[in-house]
Scaffold this motif. Structure first.
Motif, PDB file in Angstrom:
ATOM      1  N   ALA A 146       9.627  10.841   1.995  1.00  0.00           N
ATOM      2  CA  ALA A 146      10.747  10.847   1.052  1.00  0.00           C
ATOM      3  C   ALA A 146      11.394   9.471   0.974  1.00  0.00           C
ATOM      4  CB  ALA A 146      11.771  11.893   1.466  1.00  0.00           C
ATOM      5  N   ALA A 147      11.411   8.756   2.102  1.00  0.00           N
ATOM      6  CA  ALA A 147      12.022   7.426   2.125  1.00  0.00           C
ATOM      7  C   ALA A 147      11.244   6.456   1.233  1.00  0.00           C
ATOM      8  CB  ALA A 147      12.076   6.899   3.556  1.00  0.00           C
ATOM      9  N   TRP A 148       9.907   6.483   1.317  1.00  0.00           N
ATOM     10  CA  TRP A 148       9.099   5.609   0.475  1.00  0.00           C
ATOM     11  C   TRP A 148       9.233   6.012  -0.988  1.00  0.00           C
ATOM     12  CZ3 TRP A 148       7.475   0.973   0.987  1.00  0.00           C
ATOM     13  CH2 TRP A 148       7.128   0.465   2.244  1.00  0.00           C
ATOM     14  N   ARG A 149       9.313   7.298  -1.269  1.00  0.00           N
ATOM     15  CA  ARG A 149       9.512   7.748  -2.646  1.00  0.00           C
ATOM     16  C   ARG A 149      10.808   7.159  -3.215  1.00  0.00           C
ATOM     17  NH1 ARG A 149       4.984  10.087  -5.035  1.00  0.00           N
ATOM     18  NH2 ARG A 149       4.348  12.051  -4.065  1.00  0.00           N
ATOM     19  N   ARG A 168       0.819  -1.215   0.000  1.00  0.00           N
ATOM     20  CA  ARG A 168       0.000   0.000   0.000  1.00  0.00           C
ATOM     21  C   ARG A 168       0.856   1.269   0.000  1.00  0.00           C
ATOM     22  NH1 ARG A 168      -2.758  -3.581   3.497  1.00  0.00           N
ATOM     23  NH2 ARG A 168      -4.750  -4.296   2.642  1.00  0.00           N
ATOM     24  N   PRO A 169       1.777   1.444   0.950  1.00  0.00           N
ATOM     25  CA  PRO A 169       2.602   2.672   0.908  1.00  0.00           C
ATOM     26  C   PRO A 169       3.554   2.700  -0.287  1.00  0.00           C
ATOM     27  CG  PRO A 169       3.344   1.209   2.675  1.00  0.00           C
ATOM     28  CD  PRO A 169       2.051   0.648   2.169  1.00  0.00           C
ATOM     29  N   PHE A 170       4.010   1.510  -0.725  1.00  0.00           N
ATOM     30  CA  PHE A 170       4.871   1.455  -1.905  1.00  0.00           C
ATOM     31  C   PHE A 170       4.130   2.001  -3.123  1.00  0.00           C
ATOM     32  CE2 PHE A 170       6.658  -0.436  -5.681  1.00  0.00           C
ATOM     33  CZ  PHE A 170       8.017  -0.502  -5.452  1.00  0.00           C
ATOM     34  N   THR A 171       2.873   1.576  -3.294  1.00  0.00           N
ATOM     35  CA  THR A 171       2.083   2.004  -4.446  1.00  0.00           C
ATOM     36  C   THR A 171       1.764   3.488  -4.370  1.00  0.00           C
ATOM     37  OG1 THR A 171       1.112  -0.207  -4.610  1.00  0.00           O
ATOM     38  CG2 THR A 171      -0.013   1.581  -5.756  1.00  0.00           C
ATOM     39  N   ARG A 172       1.354   3.967  -3.191  1.00  0.00           N
ATOM     40  CA  ARG A 172       1.033   5.387  -3.068  1.00  0.00           C
ATOM     41  C   ARG A 172       2.257   6.256  -3.317  1.00  0.00           C
ATOM     42  NH1 ARG A 172      -2.566   3.716   1.191  1.00  0.00           N
ATOM     43  NH2 ARG A 172      -0.913   4.027   2.724  1.00  0.00           N
ATOM     44  N   ALA A 173       3.444   5.728  -3.016  1.00  0.00           N
ATOM     45  CA  ALA A 173       4.662   6.498  -3.246  1.00  0.00           C
ATOM     46  C   ALA A 173       4.951   6.698  -4.730  1.00  0.00           C
ATOM     47  CB  ALA A 173       5.858   5.813  -2.576  1.00  0.00           C
ATOM     48  N   LEU A 174       4.306   5.892  -5.601  1.00  0.00           N
ATOM     49  CA  LEU A 174       4.485   6.043  -7.036  1.00  0.00           C
ATOM     50  C   LEU A 174       3.555   7.105  -7.629  1.00  0.00           C
ATOM     51  CD1 LEU A 174       4.754   2.284  -8.097  1.00  0.00           C
ATOM     52  CD2 LEU A 174       6.618   3.927  -7.858  1.00  0.00           C
ATOM     53  N   LEU A 175       2.597   7.561  -6.827  1.00  0.00           N
ATOM     54  CA  LEU A 175       1.656   8.567  -7.318  1.00  0.00           C
ATOM     55  C   LEU A 175       2.287   9.949  -7.253  1.00  0.00           C
ATOM     56  CD1 LEU A 175      -1.611   7.354  -5.524  1.00  0.00           C
ATOM     57  CD2 LEU A 175      -0.661   6.601  -7.728  1.00  0.00           C
ATOM     58  N   ASP A 176       2.111  10.737  -8.292  1.00  0.00           N
ATOM     59  CA  ASP A 176       2.682  12.077  -8.292  1.00  0.00           C
ATOM     60  C   ASP A 176       1.870  13.000  -7.389  1.00  0.00           C
ATOM     61  OD1 ASP A 176       0.534  13.363  -9.959  1.00  0.00           O
ATOM     62  OD2 ASP A 176       1.301  11.971 -11.461  1.00  0.00           O
ATOM     63  N   ASP A 177       2.411  14.161  -7.123  1.00  0.00           N
ATOM     64  CA  ASP A 177       1.783  15.087  -6.182  1.00  0.00           C
ATOM     65  C   ASP A 177       0.382  15.490  -6.628  1.00  0.00           C
ATOM     66  OD1 ASP A 177       4.031  15.002  -4.616  1.00  0.00           O
ATOM     67  OD2 ASP A 177       4.909  16.838  -5.442  1.00  0.00           O
ATOM     68  N   ARG A 178       0.177  15.612  -7.931  1.00  0.00           N
ATOM     69  CA  ARG A 178      -1.131  16.015  -8.448  1.00  0.00           C
ATOM     70  C   ARG A 178      -2.196  14.983  -8.075  1.00  0.00           C
ATOM     71  NH1 ARG A 178      -0.945  17.067 -14.667  1.00  0.00           N
ATOM     72  NH2 ARG A 178       0.611  18.602 -13.990  1.00  0.00           N
ATOM     73  N   HIS A 180      10.957   4.111  -6.250  1.00  0.00           N
ATOM     74  CA  HIS A 180      11.607   4.409  -7.528  1.00  0.00           C
ATOM     75  C   HIS A 180      12.865   3.563  -7.711  1.00  0.00           C
ATOM     76  CE1 HIS A 180       8.918   7.609  -8.677  1.00  0.00           C
ATOM     77  NE2 HIS A 180       9.102   8.225  -7.522  1.00  0.00           N
ATOM     78  N   ALA A 181      13.648   3.404  -6.654  1.00  0.00           N
ATOM     79  CA  ALA A 181      14.881   2.617  -6.749  1.00  0.00           C
ATOM     80  C   ALA A 181      14.575   1.151  -7.044  1.00  0.00           C
ATOM     81  CB  ALA A 181      15.676   2.740  -5.456  1.00  0.00           C
ATOM     82  N   ALA A 182      13.528   0.614  -6.421  1.00  0.00           N
ATOM     83  CA  ALA A 182      13.174  -0.786  -6.638  1.00  0.00           C
ATOM     84  C   ALA A 182      12.781  -1.048  -8.088  1.00  0.00           C
ATOM     85  CB  ALA A 182      12.039  -1.180  -5.702  1.00  0.00           C
ATOM     86  N   LEU A 183      12.008  -0.152  -8.670  1.00  0.00           N
ATOM     87  CA  LEU A 183      11.581  -0.352 -10.048  1.00  0.00           C
ATOM     88  C   LEU A 183      12.732  -0.163 -11.028  1.00  0.00           C
ATOM     89  CD1 LEU A 183       8.069   1.349  -9.923  1.00  0.00           C
ATOM     90  CD2 LEU A 183       8.567  -1.079 -10.219  1.00  0.00           C
ATOM     91  N   ARG A 184      13.643   0.750 -10.709  1.00  0.00           N
ATOM     92  CA  ARG A 184      14.800   0.924 -11.590  1.00  0.00           C
ATOM     93  C   ARG A 184      15.763  -0.255 -11.472  1.00  0.00           C
ATOM     94  NH1 ARG A 184      14.819   7.141  -9.916  1.00  0.00           N
ATOM     95  NH2 ARG A 184      13.544   7.952 -11.626  1.00  0.00           N
TER      96      ARG A 184
END
Length: 321
Positions: free
Chosen positions: A231-234, A209-219, A238-242
């Motif tokens: 910031a840590a979840w962000r 849940r927090p991993f997925t929400r961290a992929l959502l942009d601010d808008r 991103h690092a995990a997917l890269r």
């Protein structure tokens, strides 16, 4: 087969004339998982447009039958992509999609916006966010654009943008103008996030849940009134997917296509399905003559009863239709 052989084959094809074939290769050989995630995110963004989010909440499909709605959307789009626009299974899926959409008062502007998400989000996922094992070329981006322009024409959408850049500008301007919080949009978003978490084992869900929400942009975060991800979840998401992208780059190319209907996340039709018999049948939407249906409370729409996704010559005539 060499790692970049599919890419090289794509570049021998014409971006417009062969757009269906190129899109099929990209979606089933080169980036099947990435395309699934990007198109899921594309649809998810549309909930933040009040006219779309409230309509989806009103149908109760995304809140009470979330798995079915996810499956129906994925399977219909898969059949169109797999079989094309000519008469046959692909045309049947296209007709089913148009029947459902035309039962509601959806503006052409909303249609254009939704179409723009299909064009733009795969490019952003793979190129701009860096989640792809390689970047899409301009040639491939043009082919995706032509494919969805073609789909849009079959859907009867007017004033379709002509280039990827025009689709991108449409998406950004439409979101800036229209994104806003609504209770319906938030309810559909919550239900979708719960479904996405349900795709994973129970012990992983508190992290998903927090991993997925961290992929959502601010808008999107603001439109759904979610707490700002840390910031840590962000950084972690991103690092995990890269990192995944780097691993996939080292893997051999996929020789057999991976189709959306083969995904373990598609659960509603273990016995198969006919594209003309899935989805919803709102008032005025024709129901196959031998299909048993049940009513969605408060909306008047009909949905297939259990076991009706594949027609049977012995299916009883439904008194509850």
């Amino acid at each position: 087969m060499k790692r970049f052989e599919w890419r090289d084959r794509i570049h021998t094809l014409d971006a417009e004339a062969d757009c269906e074939r190129i899109t099929r290769i990209l979606a089933t050989h080169e980036f099947p998982w990435d395309m699934e995630q990007a198109l899921g995110l594309a649809l998810y963004r549309t909930y933040a447009v009040p006219s779309i989010g409230e309509l989806l909440a009103h149908t109760r499909e995304f809140t009470e039958r979330t798995q079915h709605r996810y499956d129906d959307t994925a399977l219909i789009l898969n059949d169109i992509m797999e079989h094309g626009f000519e008469p046959g299974r692909g045309r049947d899926a296209l007709r089913r999609m148009n029947q459902m959409h035309r039962s509601y008062d959806i503006s052409n502007d909303d249609y254009r916006y939704v179409l723009s998400t299909f064009v733009v989000m795969p490019v952003r996922w793979l190129n701009d966010y860096g989640y792809g094992w390689r970047r899409l070329s301009d040639h491939e981006t043009a082919a995706i654009t032509h494919y969805y322009r073609k789909l849009g024409k079959y859907m009867g959408i007017k004033d379709i943008p002509g280039t990827y850049e025009e689709f991108r500008d449409l998406l950004d301007s439409y979101e800036k103008e229209h994104f806003a919080y609504t209770e319906g949009g938030r309810a559909v978003s919550d239900a979708t996030l719960e479904l996405m978490a349900d795709f994973y084992p129970a012990w992983q869900r508190p992290l998903v849940r927090p991993f997925t929400r961290a992929l959502l942009d601010d808008r999107l975060i603001r439109a759904f009134d979610y707490p700002e991800p840390s910031a840590a979840w962000r950084r972690l998401s991103h690092a995990a997917l890269r990192l995944r992208a780097r691993v996939v780059r080292l893997m051999p190319p996929r020789t057999e296509p991976r189709l959306a209907r083969q995904s373990p996340n598609i659960r509603s039709y273990p016995g198969g399905y006919d594209p003309s018999r899935i989805g919803t049948f709102p008032q005025g939407c024709p129901v196959p003559h031998d299909m048993v249906t049940r009513e969605v409370p408060a909306t008047g729409a009909r949905v297939p009863a259990e076991g009706q996704a594949v027609g049977s010559p012995t299916a009883p005539e439904a008194t509850e239709r």
